[in-house]
Design a protein around this motif. Structure first.
Motif, PDB file in Angstrom:
ATOM      1  N   UNK A  45      15.452 -16.861 -20.079  1.00  0.00           N
ATOM      2  CA  UNK A  45      15.494 -15.466 -20.496  1.00  0.00           C
ATOM      3  C   UNK A  45      14.549 -14.568 -19.701  1.00  0.00           C
ATOM      4  N   UNK A  46      13.596 -15.150 -18.988  1.00  0.00           N
ATOM      5  CA  UNK A  46      12.657 -14.338 -18.223  1.00  0.00           C
ATOM      6  C   UNK A  46      13.377 -13.515 -17.159  1.00  0.00           C
ATOM      7  N   UNK A  47      12.812 -12.382 -16.754  1.00  0.00           N
ATOM      8  CA  UNK A  47      13.403 -11.616 -15.649  1.00  0.00           C
ATOM      9  C   UNK A  47      13.590 -12.501 -14.418  1.00  0.00           C
ATOM     10  N   UNK A  48      14.798 -12.502 -13.881  1.00  0.00           N
ATOM     11  CA  UNK A  48      15.137 -13.325 -12.708  1.00  0.00           C
ATOM     12  C   UNK A  48      14.997 -14.826 -12.982  1.00  0.00           C
ATOM     13  N   UNK A  49      14.954 -15.195 -14.265  1.00  0.00           N
ATOM     14  CA  UNK A  49      14.804 -16.615 -14.585  1.00  0.00           C
ATOM     15  C   UNK A  49      15.959 -17.447 -14.072  1.00  0.00           C
ATOM     16  N   UNK A  50      17.181 -16.958 -14.240  1.00  0.00           N
ATOM     17  CA  UNK A  50      18.345 -17.702 -13.784  1.00  0.00           C
ATOM     18  C   UNK A  50      18.376 -17.816 -12.265  1.00  0.00           C
ATOM     19  N   UNK A  51      17.983 -16.747 -11.556  1.00  0.00           N
ATOM     20  CA  UNK A  51      17.951 -16.808 -10.093  1.00  0.00           C
ATOM     21  C   UNK A  51      16.953 -17.852  -9.619  1.00  0.00           C
TER      22      UNK A  51
END
Length: 338
Positions: free
Chosen positions: A173-179
């Protein structure tokens, strides 16, 4: 690269120049201050990489790299073996020395200031496999408290070390976590996710682990516990394997061959995020689209599967290999209507 053989920067530069030019006078070599040039020539001569021709107009001659270099390489290897043996003896003394009067300790406290360094050292020493439970907060966070980039992992993956990481939903869920996670997966990491991890953890080669430690003194900063071979470490490895066996694969294309044929990359990642229990708003933010786009694409997946709820979509995905084999348990726990 010649510095690895014990050459200084100046010595390496002069030797390479001599190899390429052949016998030369000192004044035709790369310009260096007189003191540095003298020290470099003296060092090369002592290492057997340089000789001088006799007579007037003396020239500098580079020794054959395949002969002189091999001698230096063997010497350095011997020095490294001796250093490794010495460090091994010191390690034995370190681990067996009394700590707090309790004798040999299987658990060693690491201050918070040294946690990041210790984790990096452990990874650099890995030979076969690194196991990770990834969740915030992080010891050395990037801006906004997000996870720092683990470039050491990329280097170790490239050298053949296997990485298996289970991500907590908060990490995704963190910003840019998936990237960030996809970056590691593209480099070879095997990644899975669960709604909630019990703790952060890193285990190397099944021989050394590190987990957060909560000191009894509330005024002390939080550090970590270094776990040496012991029943405790065995238990942590067992916890990882149990969690791994029930977690959702994030590298769905590589683990689910049927899914790789039926879903494109965008659909596969959307399905992964849906089953990981993220809200539609978080999914939209991670994928860089609007919430309505997420709803429309999710509906398209359910129509293709012939189901009417996301829980049913999870079951269909597990049964048809869209998320790898044997993930029905995750379909039950992760595919909530959001």
């Amino acid at each position: 690269m010649l510095e690895a053989l014990g050459l200084t920067d100046d010595e390496a530069e002069i030797y390479v120049a001599l190899v390429r030019s052949g016998p030369s006078r000192a004044d035709s070599l790369p310009a260096l201050p007189e003191q540095r040039m003298s020290a470099a020539l003296e060092g090369l001569a002592q290492k057997g990489l340089l000789t001088r021709s006799a007579g007037p107009g003396s020239q500098l001659i580079a020794s054959p790299p395949d002969i002189a270099g091999e001698v230096l390489l063997l010497r350095r290897m011997q020095e490294l073996h001796l250093a490794r043996a010495a460090m091994g003896r010191l390690t034995d003394e370190y681990r067996s020395s009394p700590k707090d009067g309790r004798g040999r300790a299987s658990v060693e406290f690491t201050d918070s200031a040294a946690v990041t360094q210790r984790a990096e050292q452990m990874q650099r020493g890995a030979h076969t496999e690194v196991l990770i439970f990834d969740m915030p907060p992080y010891a050395s966070p990037s801006e906004g408290g997000t996870a720092p980039n683990n470039r050491t992992e990329l280097e170790r993956l490239a050298s053949g070390v296997r990485y298996r990481t289970v991500y907590d939903r908060q990490a995704i869920e963190q910003p840019d976590g998936l990237d960030r996670i996809r970056w590691y997966i593209d480099a070879g990491e095997q990644a899975r996710a669960v709604p909630r991890l019990p703790l952060k953890m890193l285990i190397v080669d099944g021989k050394l682990g590190i987990v957060p430690a909560l000191p009894a003194d509330p005024d002390r900063s939080e550090g970590s516990a270094l776990i040496h071979p012991s029943p405790l470490l065995d238990g942590l490895i067992g916890l990882f394997e149990l969690t791994w066996s029930t977690a959702l694969p994030l590298d769905v294309i590589s683990e689910g061959d049927a899914g790789g044929r039926e879903l494109d990359d965008t659909e596969a990642w959307l399905l992964t995020l849906l089953l990981s229990g993220l809200t539609d708003e978080v999914i939209a933010r991670q994928m860089g689209v609007g919430r309505r786009t997420v709803l429309r694409r999710a509906r398209n997946l359910m129509d293709r599967a012939g189901v009417v709820t996301r829980m049913q979509l999870g079951w269909h995905a597990a049964q048809h290999g869209w998320i790898g084999s044997g993930r029905a348990g995750w379909a039950r726990r992760g595919a909530s209507n959001t």
